[in-house]
Enzyme design. Structure first.
Site, mmCIF file in Angstrom:
data_model
loop_
_atom_site.group_PDB
_atom_site.id
_atom_site.type_symbol
_atom_site.label_atom_id
_atom_site.label_comp_id
_atom_site.label_asym_id
_atom_site.label_seq_id
_atom_site.Cartn_x
_atom_site.Cartn_y
_atom_site.Cartn_z
ATOM 1 N N ARG A 59 0.830 -1.206 0.000
ATOM 2 C CA ARG A 59 0.000 0.000 0.000
ATOM 3 C C ARG A 59 0.865 1.257 0.000
ATOM 4 O O ARG A 59 0.418 2.330 -0.396
ATOM 5 C CB ARG A 59 -0.942 -0.018 1.216
ATOM 6 C CG ARG A 59 -1.958 1.109 1.231
ATOM 7 C CD ARG A 59 -3.214 0.727 2.014
ATOM 8 N NE ARG A 59 -2.926 0.210 3.333
ATOM 9 C CZ ARG A 59 -2.850 0.956 4.442
ATOM 10 N NH1 ARG A 59 -3.016 2.264 4.369
ATOM 11 N NH2 ARG A 59 -2.608 0.400 5.616
ATOM 12 N N TYR A 111 -13.377 16.441 -19.558
ATOM 13 C CA TYR A 111 -13.764 15.079 -19.218
ATOM 14 C C TYR A 111 -14.904 15.128 -18.202
ATOM 15 O O TYR A 111 -14.778 15.738 -17.140
ATOM 16 C CB TYR A 111 -12.573 14.315 -18.659
ATOM 17 C CG TYR A 111 -12.956 12.978 -18.063
ATOM 18 C CD1 TYR A 111 -13.634 12.037 -18.832
ATOM 19 C CD2 TYR A 111 -12.683 12.679 -16.744
ATOM 20 C CE1 TYR A 111 -14.018 10.817 -18.288
ATOM 21 C CE2 TYR A 111 -13.052 11.456 -16.191
ATOM 22 C CZ TYR A 111 -13.717 10.536 -16.966
ATOM 23 O OH TYR A 111 -14.109 9.337 -16.429
ATOM 24 N N ASP A 184 -4.579 18.471 -16.994
ATOM 25 C CA ASP A 184 -4.892 17.144 -17.504
ATOM 26 C C ASP A 184 -4.320 17.062 -18.912
ATOM 27 O O ASP A 184 -4.854 17.641 -19.855
ATOM 28 C CB ASP A 184 -6.410 16.936 -17.514
ATOM 29 C CG ASP A 184 -6.811 15.550 -18.021
ATOM 30 O OD1 ASP A 184 -5.968 14.874 -18.633
ATOM 31 O OD2 ASP A 184 -7.981 15.165 -17.827
ATOM 32 N N LYS A 209 -4.808 5.491 -20.796
ATOM 33 C CA LYS A 209 -4.875 5.908 -22.189
ATOM 34 C C LYS A 209 -3.503 5.796 -22.872
ATOM 35 O O LYS A 209 -2.962 4.704 -22.987
ATOM 36 C CB LYS A 209 -5.448 7.322 -22.257
ATOM 37 C CG LYS A 209 -6.723 7.533 -21.416
ATOM 38 C CD LYS A 209 -7.851 6.584 -21.759
ATOM 39 C CE LYS A 209 -9.186 6.989 -21.168
ATOM 40 N NZ LYS A 209 -9.286 6.972 -19.701
#
Length: 386
Positions: A59, A111, A184, A209
């Site tokens: 983690r 987005y 972004d 992506k």
């Protein structure tokens, strides 16, 4: 990073080489050329009860995760990168660092997942929000409030109109107001745009992506220009929430990064050819692509997109939503599916995906252009239109 791995000194290397080697040469322990996958969720301590690695539990991190993060940070020329289990996990973690009641400015077209989350935070009284028309530079400047705005969030190119925001100008506006700028850059990637060098403070990628590029990983990335208190908080939140990218997905992402430049450049070439072909097509109202001289953001794109204009293209079909959907369903090579940046071309009717409240035109088809032969893609769209 594991001591058993020899690092390439990347500061003298071109980015294509950094990506192809993902910062490492061969593994010293085995001679393996392909990067190893470390699947362990926990790591032993030594005889003094000191962790053998800088972290001892998955983690907090993992050698496979660190290799992917260090490669992405080097490509973006940032101080550090953090990978998350999804793009939205990265975005929501960043937004968690906005103080209670803090002001956020963002484009009205972007987005839709980010926009919906920002509106949710506003409705709960968690933040105050101003959405601006990104096509108008004065609207961005007017949305940022001196002494009040904490975060200016921009996307460039904007999904799905592919309008382009001047990153350097946005950074000046944000910093003059005492805010940070987060960009972004999912649709442009470090191949062609480097927001940190243009003044941005944090870069975001949906690593699902272009960075991965094979439609088989869900991941998000944040990269920072400086290791400040906010960045430390982001790292702490990622650990506490339990949102780091898992080892296997990190390994798949490393595999994808090794071909990032060749994939992106081929997709860009294909998209430009398609945009030019359909720009004057009798059944197309308009082609939206920043590489076209007719695109309203073309001049800015030429300045800050230095190696191709990307593989994302939208077509406004003459008619309405029914006509646009019909084109999507008639495609035979291009796949009618959501996502972008993969080696295969995808098409979607964006209004259907975003819902009736979306500001996207009813007749817009979003195309993610892949690396197929461009003539096959052109022929496929032609027969779908016919």
């Amino acid at each position: 990073m594991s001591d058993t791995t020899r690092h390439i000194k990347h500061n003298a290397l071109r980015p294509e080489t950094i990506a192809a080697h993902t910062l490492k040469s061969t593994d010293e322990a085995t001679g393996a050329v392909a990067p190893p996958l470390y699947t362990s969720s926990t790591y032993a301590r030594d005889q003094s009860y000191t962790p053998k690695l800088r972290e001892n539990y998955v983690r907090n991190g993992n050698p496979t995760l660190w290799q992917a993060e260090q490669t992405i940070a080097a490509l973006e020329q940032g101080e550090e990168a953090l990978l998350f289990a999804s793009g939205m996990a990265a975005i929501t973690t960043l937004l968690e660092t906005v103080p209670q009641g803090g002001h956020v400015a963002a484009p009205d077209v972007m987005y839709y997942g980010t926009r919906d989350w920002l509106k949710r935070l506003e409705a709960k009284g968690r933040i105050t929000l101003t959405l601006f028309d990104a096509v108008k530079p004065e609207a961005l400047a007017g949305a940022v409030q001196k002494g009040k705005t904490d975060l200016l969030w921009i996307e460039t190119p904007l999904n799905p109109t592919w309008d382009v925001i001047d990153i350097a100008a946005a950074a000046k506006t944000a910093h003059a107001a005492g805010a940070i700028l987060a960009v972004d850059a999912t649709a442009s990637a470090a191949v062609t745009t480097q927001p940190l060098l243009l003044g941005a403070d944090i870069v975001f990628h949906s690593a699902t992506k272009y960075l991965n590029g094979h439609s088989d990983v869900l991941a998000g990335a944040l990269i920072t220009r400086k290791l400040d208190q906010r960045w430390q908080e982001i790292g702490m939140l990622r650990t506490k929430i339990g949102a780091p990218l898992a080892p296997f997905e990190s390994w798949l992402l490393i595999r994808g990064l090794r071909t990032l430049f060749v994939r992106y450049r081929q997709a860009s070439q294909n998209a430009l050819a398609l945009a030019r072909h359909f720009e004057k097509h009798p059944k197309i109202e308009r082609a939206l692509y920043p590489g076209l001289a007719s695109h309203r953001g073309h001049d800015i794109a030429r300045r800050q997109m230095t190696d191709g204009f990307g593989g994302m293209l939208s077509l406004l079909v003459k008619g309405g939503a029914t006509d646009a959907v019909r084109v999507c369903t008639r495609l035979k090579v291009i796949v009618p599916a959501t996502s972008l940046g993969g080696v295969e071309s995808l098409a979607e009717h964006r209004k259907t995906v975003e819902g009736p409240a979306s500001p996207v035109p009813d007749n817009l088809i979003r195309l993610s252009i892949g690396i197929e032969h461009v003539d096959d893609l052109i022929a496929d769209i032609e027969q779908a239109l016919g």
